[in-house]
Design an enzyme around this catalytic site. Structure first.
Site, PDB file in Angstrom:
ATOM      1  N   ASP A 201       3.594 -11.530   8.965  1.00  0.00           N
ATOM      2  CA  ASP A 201       2.319 -11.683   8.295  1.00  0.00           C
ATOM      3  C   ASP A 201       1.475 -12.587   9.199  1.00  0.00           C
ATOM      4  O   ASP A 201       2.026 -13.332  10.024  1.00  0.00           O
ATOM      5  CB  ASP A 201       2.546 -12.322   6.925  1.00  0.00           C
ATOM      6  CG  ASP A 201       1.251 -12.646   6.211  1.00  0.00           C
ATOM      7  OD1 ASP A 201       0.353 -11.792   6.206  1.00  0.00           O
ATOM      8  OD2 ASP A 201       1.140 -13.764   5.685  1.00  0.00           O
ATOM      9  N   ASP A 203      -1.949 -14.529   8.200  1.00  0.00           N
ATOM     10  CA  ASP A 203      -2.566 -15.709   7.579  1.00  0.00           C
ATOM     11  C   ASP A 203      -1.518 -16.577   6.888  1.00  0.00           C
ATOM     12  O   ASP A 203      -0.688 -16.080   6.111  1.00  0.00           O
ATOM     13  CB  ASP A 203      -3.621 -15.271   6.570  1.00  0.00           C
ATOM     14  CG  ASP A 203      -4.771 -14.528   7.228  1.00  0.00           C
ATOM     15  OD1 ASP A 203      -5.922 -14.781   6.869  1.00  0.00           O
ATOM     16  OD2 ASP A 203      -4.508 -13.694   8.123  1.00  0.00           O
TER      17      ASP A 203
END
Length: 423
Positions: A201, A203
């Site tokens: 991922d 953020d």
């Protein structure tokens, strides 16, 4: 009848000790059934399990070993092993093995005591304990631990089958929360040592911030975006609804704001060390993000990531339109993309590591061979197979058995390769 004898040597370590004792064993033509050696703070502990053939006598060999130990100023002990007990031990070697990994800024006796108590309660045998982190200078122990970048890791190999695997994982999670330590628990399989792809991922995982929040601040709609995020967390909106609503609030934002946000991006602790080491080991890497492709491509160039999949923020006439182009990358889409990349790279799902912090990362964490919740909310930590909260992203290297010394050598080799002119 063959004699089976366990020889245990301990004392100050120096070159030639093991050679001196094995030379004597060779003279008597003994068979080595098992052997282990460890050195802790310049102190040797050596164990050799030998089989004495019927044609040989043990007494002369034991006498020579005692004389050699006296000459080298170390201790030696002998213990006869019953044949039935030996066969039981051999049969036990076929049991499943698991790796328990302790990760923290410092490893304490309390942490180790609690973990080994859980191991004992589950009737597992500890085969070996190894330190993967480098030695720490005493002067580096002061000050704020979180700011030093200090890392500590111990790997414990256990044998047997846990009485209740889920209860064991729950006990480890309780210890982790109480003792400020991360505890990995994995089956010691061939896949553990042969992961080939790591997907991240973006953020709050690969980078420290949430890009959409940063853009909302630039657009002056930070509070409105935060309110929508809160509704989504309460379950009032699904990811797609909340994402579209937040992006819509960015309508009219000057595209130059993306460059300003990019300049503020800070990589998560350990990100560069992790990616550099993975590349040196031949791993493939990918970003699967519910954020924006514009920033994913920036990280791809900066870190050398192989694949990037995120949301395309539509920009017309130098301004954000408040829409995204194409399919939204939500939790289910991340899992689909992970499968597609693994198939493209010719890699099984067991060879994939997935790393994320949010609920929308759980689908990909669940299908990966090693799913890691990184600095995640409690619900995500409880649902993921593994979790890291005390260290940076480079703590992942410990979960795949890479020592600090190995990391330094690989990064150095990678740097030298970059500096060597192409022929």
């Amino acid at each position: 009848m063959r004699d089976i004898i366990l020889i245990q040597v301990s004392g100050g370590d120096r070159p030639g000790l093991t050679a001196a004792f094995t030379r004597i064993l060779a003279q008597f033509r003994l068979n080595i059934l098992d052997m282990g050696q460890a050195v802790i703070h310049d102190t040797l502990s050596l164990g050799i399990l030998v089989e004495v053939p019927p044609t040989a006598e043990a007494a002369p060999m034991l006498k020579d070993l005692l004389f050699e130990a006296h000459k080298l100023n170390v201790s030696v002990r002998f213990r006869p092993i019953d044949h039935e007990r030996y066969e039981e031990w051999v049969a036990g070697q076929g049991k499943d093995r698991y790796i328990i990994t302790l990760l923290a800024r410092k490893i304490t006796a309390e942490q180790l005591s609690d973990v080994t108590a859980v191991v004992a309660a589950n009737e597992l045998n500890i085969d070996s304990i190894n330190r993967l982190s480098g030695r720490v200078h005493l002067e580096s122990e002061g000050g704020e631990e979180a700011d030093t970048g200090q890392r500590a890791c111990i790997e414990i190999s256990v044998r047997g089958e846990p009485k209740n695997p889920e209860a064991m994982r729950a006990a480890f999670l309780d210890i982790a929360n109480e003792r400020n330590v991360d505890i990995g628990f994995q089956k010691d399989s061939a896949f553990r040592r042969n992961r080939r792809l790591v997907v991240f991922d973006m953020d709050s995982t690969l980078i420290q911030s949430e890009v959409i929040d940063e853009l909302a601040t630039e657009a002056g709609v930070g509070e409105q975006v935060a309110a929508i995020t809160e509704r989504a967390m309460r379950g009032e909106l699904d990811f797609n609804e909340s994402f579209r609503a937040r992006v819509a609030l960015l309508k009219g934002l000057d595209a130059d704001a993306l460059h300003r946000v990019q300049q503020r991006i800070r990589l998560t602790e350990g990100a560069e060390r992790l990616i550099g080491t993975l590349k040196a080991l031949g791993y493939r890497t990918a970003i699967l993000s519910g954020g924006f492709t514009w920033f994913g491509e920036y990280l791809k160039q900066r870190l050398g990531i192989n694949h990037v999949y995120a949301n395309d923020l539509e920009i017309e006439d130098g301004r954000v339109t408040g829409r995204v182009i194409g399919q939204i990358v939500n939790g289910q889409r991340k899992a689909e993309l992970l499968k597609a990349i693994a198939e493209q790279e010719g890699i099984s799902l067991e060879q994939v590591i997935a790393v994320g912090d949010g609920a929308n990362d759980l689908p990909m964490l669940g299908i990966a061979g090693l799913g890691i919740a990184f600095r995640a909310k409690p619900l995500v930590k409880e649902s993921a197979k593994q979790a890291i909260s005390t260290l940076g992203l480079d703590g992942i290297l410990y979960l795949i058995g890479v020592r600090d010394k190995d990391q330094a050598e690989l990064l150095s080799a990678g740097l030298e390769a970059k500096e060597t002119p192409e022929s």
